[in-house]
Design a protein around this motif. Structure first.
Motif, PDB file in Angstrom:
ATOM      1  N   SER A  73      89.254-114.802  29.759  1.00  0.00           N
ATOM      2  CA  SER A  73      88.829-115.503  30.965  1.00  0.00           C
ATOM      3  C   SER A  73      87.895-114.589  31.740  1.00  0.00           C
ATOM      4  N   ALA A  74      86.730-115.130  32.083  1.00  0.00           N
ATOM      5  CA  ALA A  74      85.758-114.387  32.886  1.00  0.00           C
ATOM      6  C   ALA A  74      85.104-115.372  33.840  1.00  0.00           C
ATOM      7  N   MET A  75      85.170-115.082  35.118  1.00  0.00           N
ATOM      8  CA  MET A  75      84.578-115.931  36.140  1.00  0.00           C
ATOM      9  C   MET A  75      85.053-117.379  36.002  1.00  0.00           C
ATOM     10  N   LYS A  76      86.345-117.557  35.787  1.00  0.00           N
ATOM     11  CA  LYS A  76      87.004-118.867  35.691  1.00  0.00           C
ATOM     12  C   LYS A  76      86.569-119.688  34.481  1.00  0.00           C
ATOM     13  N   MET A  77      85.952-119.033  33.496  1.00  0.00           N
ATOM     14  CA  MET A  77      85.585-119.708  32.259  1.00  0.00           C
ATOM     15  C   MET A  77      86.367-119.073  31.119  1.00  0.00           C
ATOM     16  N   GLU A  78      86.851-119.908  30.218  1.00  0.00           N
ATOM     17  CA  GLU A  78      87.575-119.411  29.056  1.00  0.00           C
ATOM     18  C   GLU A  78      86.636-119.275  27.875  1.00  0.00           C
ATOM     19  N   THR A  79      86.795-118.167  27.148  1.00  0.00           N
ATOM     20  CA  THR A  79      85.998-117.911  25.963  1.00  0.00           C
ATOM     21  C   THR A  79      86.931-117.631  24.800  1.00  0.00           C
ATOM     22  N   LYS A  80      86.758-118.362  23.706  1.00  0.00           N
ATOM     23  CA  LYS A  80      87.551-118.127  22.503  1.00  0.00           C
ATOM     24  C   LYS A  80      86.825-117.115  21.635  1.00  0.00           C
ATOM     25  N   VAL A  81      87.536-116.068  21.246  1.00  0.00           N
ATOM     26  CA  VAL A  81      86.991-115.063  20.338  1.00  0.00           C
ATOM     27  C   VAL A  81      87.541-115.391  18.962  1.00  0.00           C
ATOM     28  N   THR A  82      86.648-115.643  18.013  1.00  0.00           N
ATOM     29  CA  THR A  82      87.066-116.068  16.677  1.00  0.00           C
ATOM     30  C   THR A  82      86.807-114.994  15.630  1.00  0.00           C
ATOM     31  N   ALA A  83      87.472-115.151  14.490  1.00  0.00           N
ATOM     32  CA  ALA A  83      87.324-114.197  13.385  1.00  0.00           C
ATOM     33  C   ALA A  83      85.953-114.360  12.735  1.00  0.00           C
ATOM     34  N   PRO A  84      85.197-113.274  12.624  1.00  0.00           N
ATOM     35  CA  PRO A  84      83.893-113.363  11.982  1.00  0.00           C
ATOM     36  C   PRO A  84      83.988-113.350  10.452  1.00  0.00           C
ATOM     37  N   VAL A  85      85.182-112.975   9.939  1.00  0.00           N
ATOM     38  CA  VAL A  85      85.396-112.860   8.491  1.00  0.00           C
ATOM     39  C   VAL A  85      86.800-113.350   8.142  1.00  0.00           C
ATOM     40  N   THR A  86      87.016-113.577   6.857  1.00  0.00           N
ATOM     41  CA  THR A  86      88.354-113.887   6.347  1.00  0.00           C
ATOM     42  C   THR A  86      89.016-112.568   5.979  1.00  0.00           C
ATOM     43  N   GLY A  87      90.299-112.425   6.310  1.00  0.00           N
ATOM     44  CA  GLY A  87      90.992-111.194   5.977  1.00  0.00           C
ATOM     45  C   GLY A  87      92.388-111.137   6.561  1.00  0.00           C
ATOM     46  N   LEU A  88      92.937-109.938   6.609  1.00  0.00           N
ATOM     47  CA  LEU A  88      94.277-109.679   7.122  1.00  0.00           C
ATOM     48  C   LEU A  88      94.161-108.895   8.419  1.00  0.00           C
ATOM     49  N   VAL A  89      94.843-109.356   9.472  1.00  0.00           N
ATOM     50  CA  VAL A  89      94.785-108.657  10.761  1.00  0.00           C
ATOM     51  C   VAL A  89      95.488-107.310  10.599  1.00  0.00           C
ATOM     52  N   LYS A  90      94.707-106.260  10.745  1.00  0.00           N
ATOM     53  CA  LYS A  90      95.216-104.896  10.578  1.00  0.00           C
ATOM     54  C   LYS A  90      95.795-104.368  11.889  1.00  0.00           C
ATOM     55  N   ARG A  91      95.063-104.611  12.989  1.00  0.00           N
ATOM     56  CA  ARG A  91      95.520-104.139  14.307  1.00  0.00           C
ATOM     57  C   ARG A  91      95.143-105.151  15.376  1.00  0.00           C
ATOM     58  N   VAL A  92      96.035-105.286  16.369  1.00  0.00           N
ATOM     59  CA  VAL A  92      95.755-106.064  17.575  1.00  0.00           C
ATOM     60  C   VAL A  92      95.872-105.066  18.723  1.00  0.00           C
ATOM     61  N   LEU A  93      94.783-104.852  19.462  1.00  0.00           N
ATOM     62  CA  LEU A  93      94.750-103.788  20.455  1.00  0.00           C
ATOM     63  C   LEU A  93      94.916-104.270  21.889  1.00  0.00           C
ATOM     64  N   VAL A  94      95.100-105.564  22.101  1.00  0.00           N
ATOM     65  CA  VAL A  94      95.255-106.095  23.458  1.00  0.00           C
ATOM     66  C   VAL A  94      96.485-106.988  23.541  1.00  0.00           C
ATOM     67  N   ARG A  95      96.918-107.207  24.783  1.00  0.00           N
ATOM     68  CA  ARG A  95      98.036-108.108  25.064  1.00  0.00           C
ATOM     69  C   ARG A  95      97.620-109.067  26.159  1.00  0.00           C
ATOM     70  N   ASP A  96      98.395-110.136  26.327  1.00  0.00           N
ATOM     71  CA  ASP A  96      98.129-111.088  27.401  1.00  0.00           C
ATOM     72  C   ASP A  96      98.090-110.353  28.738  1.00  0.00           C
ATOM     73  N   GLY A  97      97.065-110.642  29.543  1.00  0.00           N
ATOM     74  CA  GLY A  97      96.945-110.040  30.865  1.00  0.00           C
ATOM     75  C   GLY A  97      96.096-108.786  30.922  1.00  0.00           C
ATOM     76  N   ASP A  98      95.753-108.201  29.771  1.00  0.00           N
ATOM     77  CA  ASP A  98      94.922-106.986  29.758  1.00  0.00           C
ATOM     78  C   ASP A  98      93.522-107.280  30.282  1.00  0.00           C
ATOM     79  N   GLN A  99      92.937-106.304  30.963  1.00  0.00           N
ATOM     80  CA  GLN A  99      91.532-106.357  31.381  1.00  0.00           C
ATOM     81  C   GLN A  99      90.709-105.631  30.327  1.00  0.00           C
ATOM     82  N   VAL A 100      89.607-106.236  29.903  1.00  0.00           N
ATOM     83  CA  VAL A 100      88.740-105.615  28.902  1.00  0.00           C
ATOM     84  C   VAL A 100      87.298-105.607  29.392  1.00  0.00           C
TER      85      VAL A 100
END
Length: 116
Positions: A73-100
């Motif tokens: 969420s940025a400036m009251k707009m939601e943005t979906k970040v999608t996978a650019p490739v097919t594969g296995l999720v190795k790491r997730v570095l953020v959690r709900d509520g984090d600022q990036v």
């Protein structure tokens, strides 16, 4: 203060005033995040600064190209970040509520972990 701000006192035409401004010398509350590798398609970065509303995957999840990974969420707009490739999720570095910030690494996908 605990939010990384500093109180500044001044006067205008003899009227004392104060404002709260960001303290650039303060490191309190500042999180330095790993940046996405632009040369690695499986390194998924934040497209803009914002707040993580939800993380849609976890480590070990198999994802196809264009699978929703994170909602920002940025400036009251939601943005979906999608996978650019097919594969296995190795790491997730953020959690709900984090600022990036733009370019911060959100998810790392291992393309080689999926056999054809």
């Amino acid at each position: 203060d605990e939010d990384g701000n500093k109180q500044v006192f001044f006067d205008i035409n003899g009227v004392p005033l104060s404002i709260s401004v960001p303290d650039k010398s303060s490191t309190e509350g500042v999180v330095a995040r790993e940046k996405a590798d632009k040369l690695n398609m499986g390194s998924v970065g934040a497209p803009m600064p914002g707040q993580v509303l939800s993380v849609k995957v976890s480590e070990g999840t198999r994802v196809a190209k264009d699978t929703n990974l994170v909602v920002l969420s940025a400036m009251k707009m939601e943005t979906k970040v999608t996978a650019p490739v097919t594969g296995l999720v190795k790491r997730v570095l953020v959690r709900d509520g984090d600022q990036v910030q733009g370019g911060d690494l959100l998810v790392e996908i291992d393309e080689s972990a999926i056999s054809s």
